[in-house]
Design an enzyme around this catalytic site. Structure first.
Site, PDB file in Angstrom:
ATOM      1  N   HIS A 117      34.670  35.135  42.438  1.00  0.00           N
ATOM      2  CA  HIS A 117      33.424  34.595  43.759  1.00  0.00           C
ATOM      3  C   HIS A 117      32.856  33.161  44.142  1.00  0.00           C
ATOM      4  O   HIS A 117      32.415  34.329  45.180  1.00  0.00           O
ATOM      5  CB  HIS A 117      32.292  35.697  42.021  1.00  0.00           C
ATOM      6  CG  HIS A 117      32.678  37.305  42.480  1.00  0.00           C
ATOM      7  ND1 HIS A 117      33.689  37.901  41.859  1.00  0.00           N
ATOM      8  CD2 HIS A 117      32.334  37.999  43.366  1.00  0.00           C
ATOM      9  CE1 HIS A 117      33.772  39.522  41.931  1.00  0.00           C
ATOM     10  NE2 HIS A 117      32.657  39.297  42.627  1.00  0.00           N
ATOM     11  N   GLU A 149      36.997  51.867  45.970  1.00  0.00           N
ATOM     12  CA  GLU A 149      37.927  50.186  45.197  1.00  0.00           C
ATOM     13  C   GLU A 149      38.932  50.206  44.595  1.00  0.00           C
ATOM     14  O   GLU A 149      39.795  48.978  44.229  1.00  0.00           O
ATOM     15  CB  GLU A 149      37.066  49.244  44.895  1.00  0.00           C
ATOM     16  CG  GLU A 149      36.002  49.030  43.552  1.00  0.00           C
ATOM     17  CD  GLU A 149      35.025  48.196  43.743  1.00  0.00           C
ATOM     18  OE1 GLU A 149      34.857  47.469  44.347  1.00  0.00           O
ATOM     19  OE2 GLU A 149      33.903  48.125  42.554  1.00  0.00           O
ATOM     20  N   ASP A 159      38.472  44.229  45.972  1.00  0.00           N
ATOM     21  CA  ASP A 159      39.109  45.084  44.827  1.00  0.00           C
ATOM     22  C   ASP A 159      40.021  46.121  44.727  1.00  0.00           C
ATOM     23  O   ASP A 159      41.524  45.832  44.268  1.00  0.00           O
ATOM     24  CB  ASP A 159      38.199  45.349  43.590  1.00  0.00           C
ATOM     25  CG  ASP A 159      37.819  44.611  42.708  1.00  0.00           C
ATOM     26  OD1 ASP A 159      38.272  44.149  42.599  1.00  0.00           O
ATOM     27  OD2 ASP A 159      35.865  44.350  42.751  1.00  0.00           O
ATOM     28  N   CYS A 199      32.193  46.833  52.937  1.00  0.00           N
ATOM     29  CA  CYS A 199      31.590  45.780  52.293  1.00  0.00           C
ATOM     30  C   CYS A 199      32.445  44.414  51.452  1.00  0.00           C
ATOM     31  O   CYS A 199      31.580  43.773  51.582  1.00  0.00           O
ATOM     32  CB  CYS A 199      30.677  46.256  51.727  1.00  0.00           C
ATOM     33  SG  CYS A 199      31.229  46.760  50.298  1.00  0.00           S
TER      34      CYS A 199
HETATM   35  C1  PEP Z   1      34.889  44.392  46.958  1.00  0.00           C
HETATM   36  O1  PEP Z   1      35.905  44.168  46.123  1.00  0.00           O
HETATM   37  O2  PEP Z   1      35.219  44.486  47.727  1.00  0.00           O
HETATM   38  C2  PEP Z   1      32.823  44.015  46.391  1.00  0.00           C
HETATM   39  C3  PEP Z   1      32.091  43.971  47.756  1.00  0.00           C
HETATM   40  O3  PEP Z   1      32.797  43.722  45.794  1.00  0.00           O
HETATM   41  P1  PEP Z   1      32.975  42.393  45.011  1.00  0.00           P
HETATM   42  O4  PEP Z   1      33.780  41.243  45.757  1.00  0.00           O
HETATM   43  O5  PEP Z   1      31.798  41.859  44.453  1.00  0.00           O
HETATM   44  O6  PEP Z   1      34.226  42.451  43.150  1.00  0.00           O
HETATM   45 MG    MG Z   2      34.201  44.421  44.020  1.00  0.00          MG
END
Ligand code: PEP
Ligand code: MG
Length: 762
Positions: A366, A611, A635, A682
């Site tokens: 993140h 995901e 994910d 996303c």
């Molecule tokens: C993902 O997993 O692609 C996502 C957009 O969520 P995060 O990166 O917050 O897990």
């Molecule tokens: Mg995710």
């Protein structure tokens, strides 16, 4: 045997100077398995040779003075073959080479094992015996196991600056160029600012000191100073924090007591270490003990011990901890941290931040996502580099390739500045197209949305170019606090977000904590956090947290029609049904309130994130109960490939261009389109030029990305052609190696004039 092994490894871990640690290993190993000689050679890749670094049995005078070429002798052979060699009479072996300095004439039996870390040979560990005999299978297995563990210790030692694999003399060593993993694209030239370095014992390079009296005096006055600071802190928070937090200060006072830490530290000083090193040795031992405790509360205390010791260290080294105030920071900083965290980024003055380096983490953690959201070039997973060697140095950073150059010469610096200039020109060109639609040359219109929640300022600047918010990560505001935000606090925040662009859809994801996003005030220790209590699993187990959040979202949306609610980490249909039941419950409550206030509450659209791979096989069932799908490719990639998205050790395996990931993404798009369910993607792939091309070809028309990528992706769409992209997709779907896919996609990007977006620098 296992006990012996553990004892030896522990010894290495606790001996601050690597050469001392290695000679300890040689000694203990010789005793443990009763051989005549044990030796350790380490590789020097610059000079392409192994150097004898420790021995019990060969001539001690040869330590540091005997070097064996990578293709020479039995040591070289072990390095080349990357496996153990067991021979009853080494002297008759065709590869045996005589090095008179080591004085090994009396030895015949020879067993050597390579010390390997992540496919790289770091050295060779050997046993020798006078008697001609083959070493037993047990001895061989023991040596191999020990060599594997030694490898980890050596790499850790290297990372902490205890030595370097590229030079035998660490003090003369200056790293020049290092490779990490690209975290956020872009180029940066700035001065390295190591976060917490000044107050981090882990990075303290051990030193000896002859002046014991002064060291003890220094230690005592540093403790005194720390005691006063802790007292001030403790009084400042009195009454504002729960008792258990206040209790930490009592623990601090206890530890600062002369009979506790102090006695042990002073003992080490009398053994000839300087005060800081002595503190480091005692504290690391404590931390290991705390971490090994079965009680979770006590395990957590390891952090407190470390924090307190860092404060003592800062005082001990007379460090001005206020150095990192905004005014005194260099204008262009490259923030360097052992592990970059979201809070670290949030606290750092944005105007001064031009690049990021994280020793741990990978491009999917993140922190890297946040760096991309901020548009700050970042390199992650730079293992094997002592933090101290990056502090206060001129650094060139290439977020496209993961390359870093430290203290560059003038020519390199000049060339790099030229590249930065070209990059700026390109970005100006992209900016000049901001008001045009994201439409391909053959009229395929894409809807570009933003991922929000990571950095408010930038999102506000760019969101007006977006068609809405495709993902608002609500967990970030939760992570920034010391407790769960109240419903009122959440309503205020969500209302501000929803009303900023009331005519555009705003997708709020319910809390997705767990995995690599822990809440500081909700500690959980799991063996396997990414497969554990995460996202919807956690919030369904705590309906009180879920309901407060949903009610806050709904309250914030009274009178507005743009709220969409998205559920993360869905694995089963039942989770969606349960979440929908709770949403309905909250909806009726808030609807009543809205009526009283003469407002209207519109029912939000409800969607799920795709995901977890299991949902790929349940799309028809899910389609009946949700309004939209959104693919979380970050994910999905992690779970499909079984690769932890934060683990630098396997980061090469994490690749969204893997044929299995591409096939899954394509399949999802086809199913969603057949089922007539709106679909967005996303994950980070949406913000990558090559990703956009492939996703568009698969049938995705809505892409949600960090705001910083938005205009770049619009530029990509406007330069591309859907039909060509489809042909490209067909070609890459037939490939089996992600590297080939990337190369082919990059070739296409070059061919449509987008080479500048993927350019490799250093
Ligand atoms: C993902 O997993 O692609 C996502 C957009 O969520 P995060 O990166 O917050 O897990
Ligand atoms: Mg995710």
């Amino acid at each position: 045997m296992l006990t012996k092994l553990k004892r030896i490894v522990k010894e290495v871990n606790q001996t601050p100077v690597l050469d001392d640690a290695l000679s300890g290993v040689a000694k203990s190993l010789k005793e443990a398995i009763k051989v005549d000689s044990v030796s350790i050679y380490l590789a020097n890749y610059e000079k392409q040779h192994f150097t004898l670094r420790a021995t019990e049995g060969l001539a001690k005078s040869a330590i540091g003075n005997v070097s064996i070429g990578f293709s020479e002798g039995l040591i070289g052979l072990i390095g080349q073959r990357e496996e153990p060699i067991n021979i009853s009479n080494a002297q008759t072996h065709p590869r045996f080479k005589h090095y008179p300095e080591v004085q090994e004439e009396q030895y015949h039996a020879f067993l050597g094992a390579p010390i390997i870390h992540q496919r790289k040979v770091l050295g060779v560990l050997t046993l020798q015996q006078q008697r001609k005999r083959l070493f037993s299978q047990d001895e061989e297995a023991f040596l191999v196991t020990l060599a594997m563990q030694l490898a980890v210790e050596i790499v850790n030692a290297e990372a902490r600056g205890r030595f370097s694999l590229s030079d035998d003399h660490p003090e003369q060593n200056e790293i020049k160029s290092v490779k990490g993993v690209p975290g956020s694209s872009g180029l940066a030239a700035g001065v390295g600012v190591v976060q917490n370095l000044l107050v981090n014992l882990r990075n303290h390079v051990p030193k000896r000191s002859g002046d014991r009296e002064t060291q003890i005096q220094n230690y005592r006055s540093a403790v005194m100073q720390t005691r006063q600071q802790v007292e001030v802190l403790s009084q400042r928070i009195q009454g504002e924090v729960p008792d258990d937090v206040q209790a930490i200060f009592t623990l601090y006072h206890h530890l600062l007591d002369a009979n506790s830490l102090g006695r042990e530290v002073e003992q080490k000083i009398t053994l000839g270490w300087d005060a800081a090193t002595s503190l480091k040795m005692v504290v690391e031992n404590y931390i290991t003990q705390f971490q090994g405790m079965s009680d979770a509360y006590m395990r957590e205390r390891a952090v407190d011990v470390e924090d307190l010791s860092n404060r003592i260290l800062a005082n001990l080294l007379n460090l001005d901890t206020s150095r990192l105030t905004r005014e005194e920071l260099p204008d262009k900083c490259i923030l360097v941290a052992e592990e970059l965290t979201a809070t670290m980024l949030a606290e750092f003055p944005k105007g001064k931040l031009c690049g990021l380096i994280s020793i741990r983490g990978s491009s999917n953690s993140h922190a890297a996502i946040m760096a991309r959201a901020l548009g700050v070039p970042a390199v992650m997973g730079v293992t094997g580099v002592p933090l101290s060697l990056l502090d206060n140095k001129d650094i060139l950073l290439d977020g496209y390739t993961g390359g870093i150059i430290v203290s560059p010469n003038q020519t390199i610096e000049r060339e790099f500045q030229q590249l930065i200039q070209e990059e700026k020109l390109l970005s100006d060109k992209i900016l000049s197209q901001d008001d045009l639609p994201a439409i391909t040359k053959d009229n395929c219109l894409l809807s570009l949305l933003v991922n929000a929640g990571l950095s408010a300022d930038i999102e506000n600047t760019y969101s007006s170019y977006a068609d809405g918010v495709g993902l608002f990560r609500t967990e970030i505001p939760f992570m920034m606090r010391q407790r769960f935000p109240t419903e009122k606090e959440q309503v205020e925040l969500y209302r501000a977000m929803l009303s900023a662009e009331p005519d555009k859809p705003f997708t709020m994801r319910t809390l997705d904590v767990g995995g690599d996003k822990p809440l500081p005030y909700f500690p959980m220790t799991e063996e396997n956090p990414f497969l554990g209590w995460r996202g919807i699993r956690l919030t369904l187990d705590h309906p009180e947290v879920f309901l407060v959040q949903i009610r806050a979202m709904l309250r914030a949306s009274i009178g507005l029609q743009n709220l969409q609610i998205m559920l993360p980490m869905i694995t089963s249909v039942s989770e969606v049904l349960e979440a929908k039941r709770l949403i309905s419950q909250a909806f009726f409550e808030v609807q009543e309130e809205a009526k009283v206030q003469d407002g209207t509450l519109y029912h939000p659209k409800i969607g799920v994130m795709l995901e977890v791979p299991a949902v790929i096989y349940q799309l028809p069932q899910l389609a009946k109960i949700v309004d939209f799908f959104s693919v979380g490719s970050n994910d999905l990639t992690q779970y499909l490939l079984a690769v932890d998205r934060n683990n630098a050790r396997v980061s090469e395996l994490y690749d969204s261009y893997h044929p299995a990931v591409l096939a899954a993404l394509y399949n999802i798009a086809q199913q969603a389109n057949d089922l007539n369910v709106p679909i967005t993607l996303c994950g980070e792939l949406a913000g990558e030029p090559g990703g956009t091309i492939l996703l568009m070809a698969m049938g995705y028309r809505k892409l949600s990305m960090n705001s910083h990528s938005l205009l770049k992706i619009k530029w990509v769409a406007r330069s591309a052609n859907l039909n060509d992209a489809k042909a490209l997709l067909n070609e890459v779907l037939a490939m089996s190696d992600p590297k080939d896919v990337r190369e082919r996609v990059n070739l296409y990007l070059e061919s449509i004039g987008l080479g500048g977006l993927i350019r490799a620098g250093i």
